[in-house]
Design an enzyme around this catalytic site. Sequence first.
Site, short mmCIF file in Angstrom:
data_model
loop_
_atom_site.label_atom_id
_atom_site.label_comp_id
_atom_site.label_asym_id
_atom_site.label_seq_id
_atom_site.Cartn_x
_atom_site.Cartn_y
_atom_site.Cartn_z
CE LYS A 154 3.01 -3.13 2.67
NZ LYS A 154 2.46 -2.58 3.91
CB THR A 155 -0.04 -5.94 7.20
OG1 THR A 155 0.05 -4.80 6.33
CG2 THR A 155 -0.58 -5.49 8.55
CD GLN A 174 3.93 -2.15 -3.67
OE1 GLN A 174 2.83 -1.71 -3.36
NE2 GLN A 174 4.41 -3.29 -3.20
CG ASP A 212 4.25 -1.18 6.72
OD1 ASP A 212 4.72 -1.89 5.81
OD2 ASP A 212 3.04 -0.92 6.84
CD GLU A 213 3.81 0.59 2.47
OE1 GLU A 213 4.65 0.42 1.58
OE2 GLU A 213 2.63 0.21 2.37
NE ARG A 218 -2.00 -1.09 -4.94
CZ ARG A 218 -1.27 -1.72 -4.04
NH1 ARG A 218 -1.70 -1.84 -2.80
NH2 ARG A 218 -0.12 -2.29 -4.36
#
Length: 724
Positions: free
Chosen positions: A32-33, A250, A219-220, A603
């Site tokens: 995503k980044t 998430q 973002d997020e 993770r």
Amino acid sequence: MDRLEGLNAQQRQAVSAPLGPVLVLAGPGSGKTRVLTHRIAHLIDHYNVRPSEIMAMTFTNKAAREMRSRVDALLADSPGSVMGVSLGTFHALSARILRRESARLPFSRSFVIFDDSDQLSIVKQVIKELNLDPKQASPGKVLATISGAKNELIGQEAFAASTYFGEIVRRVYQRYQGLLLENNALDFDDILFWVVRLLQDDEDLQKRYRSRFPHILVDEFQDTNTAQYVILRLLSGKDSDLFAVGDADQSIYRWRGADYRNVLRFQEDYPDANVILLEQNYRSTQSILDVATAVIDRLPNRRKKRLFTDRGRGDPIAVHEAYSEAEEALFVVDKIAELTFAGEAEPGDCAVMYRTNAQSRALEEAFFKAGVPYRLVGAQRFYARREVKDVIGYMRLIHNPSDQVSLLRVINVPTRGVGAKTVETLLETAARAERSPVEILVDLARGSESEFADVFSARAAKALGGFGSQLGEWIDAREALPLGELMDRVLAGVGYRSYLEASGEEGEDRWANVMELRGVTLEIPDLDLTTFLEHVALVSDQDTLTEGLNAPILLTLHAAKGLEFKVVFIIGMDDGVLPHQRSFEDTEAMAEERRLLYVGLTRAKDRIFLVRAFRRRLAGASIVNEPSRFLNDLPTDLLEGDLVGHHTPAQASFARQTRWESTQSTPKQARYRVGMRVRHRAFGEGIVVQSQLHGGDEEIAVQFESAGMKHLLAGFAALEILED
């Protein structure tokens, strides 16, 4: 340069999407980044957007730095382009707007940001002023309720009380907010709250910012609260180019106001939005993805994603049951040593995650006894250390002389002979004269000529005047001196190093912390006092994670968000721990516990170890636990270890009921004796090595031939006696 080169089909679709509302539902490890940074570069290159027209919002300074670094690399052929992009956290960008528009607000642009401890001290002060019982009005609970109200954009004038506690909060809220303004200070929630008010109350200003930033990226997105979502709506309008990246699966910050339903609201508010799924994972093995998917797919009313990877199946997920939290910690330490010795991982590749900070104690003891170094995230943040807060207090006071909280912190640090009575007199004198305490101190520096000299004893007036003289000099010099030099002058002026060294052996370490803070002023070129104070106030736990030390990382599952590790241990896989017992009667809370485990699982790159303790000390009592209900969701063909065949909740419930009936009818007697040979349906054959009655049941230890030592409750285990 082709900005789409190297992107997979879904990433390319997102980056090159037409201007307008875009929602990217990005699975963990799906890049995503990369999508966000390439989108920024694509806007500049393909659509000829000026960098100054782009605002990109995220949640941590760490993420903001990473994004800026990547965009800078993408635009290497256009040096300096990224510097024009307004890129930062929600709070940092909002604080920038407030300083720019402070003339429209009831505080000046030199406002300071109070941290958690500052806020709590003010709430305690208000509770004392109002003669409230702190036992009935817990300061922490009151502050949390005020925070929740602000996140929902409910100001103190609109806060309605329907209970006794609510009435307490209403009264405290009003005075608390008044004290913030008197100190020219904001708390974290105010930063967002005042931006909403600012934009809602002035349509012309709203239009100006929409015109200034026609391209907004977030973002997020699943972690936005009501205030943050409203800010985005106010800044973007209906026709803006709003590019949101997130994953409702998430969303794990409900306790601080985050609402995953904002992902659904986005699609309702922008019905023509382009919705794109990112499902290819670049981090984990397929086994890890399949286990994580099995956990999260139990949630209803969600858009399912099919996570896949090119990394192969990988190792199965290891599950282990220890006898106690001490053995649980020992297993982790031993396994890390084993992996390191085998060359499968470096110590720094390993992360140990847990539901609550209290679980770190047994881990820390185990690492310490083994002589193994470790890194602990979020225990005591660097900026929360006493000596660091002292120095920041001085700098805040110089920046904002109205900040009484900082004044009270440093007025007698190091000791100047200023007692509590003198401080009380100073505050009362300032209130009567309708001047700030700092103005009184500066005036007292004139000695006998001061109009307030007679208010204090000669000794107190001299001490206060000496401090006032220093403050006046620092305040006058704050614009002319570089930040580092100003800090040096303060430290030397108050003799802070000598003060720390007088505290004993720890003095040298504490001075090293002060020098570490001094180093922050060198990291960012041309850093001014305002930006410095804003930076240290908005640092998160993740931002304090130091690099370089090759040691395992200990952190909560909440703190693990956004990070990745080669090997992940998740301990405390017990009902009441994960999921937490507070979630048992709350459907939404239980759903978030499930998302929390999902975040922890995803993770991991290569290996996962899920560990539980048969017996754990909770609230001071050592009790027998049931395995986490989430373990029942894991496909057994993807697991290895000694918990693969554990009982389901239904079986455990039946065992409890039948055990209760038997203990009511006859006194409980031990059935199993040391030396008995027994068979377990999952663990196979073994020898009883210990047996004792405890809590209405028989607790036994069995050395199994294949599964090793197991501690079991007879009522659950259903052991078959083979030989007595």
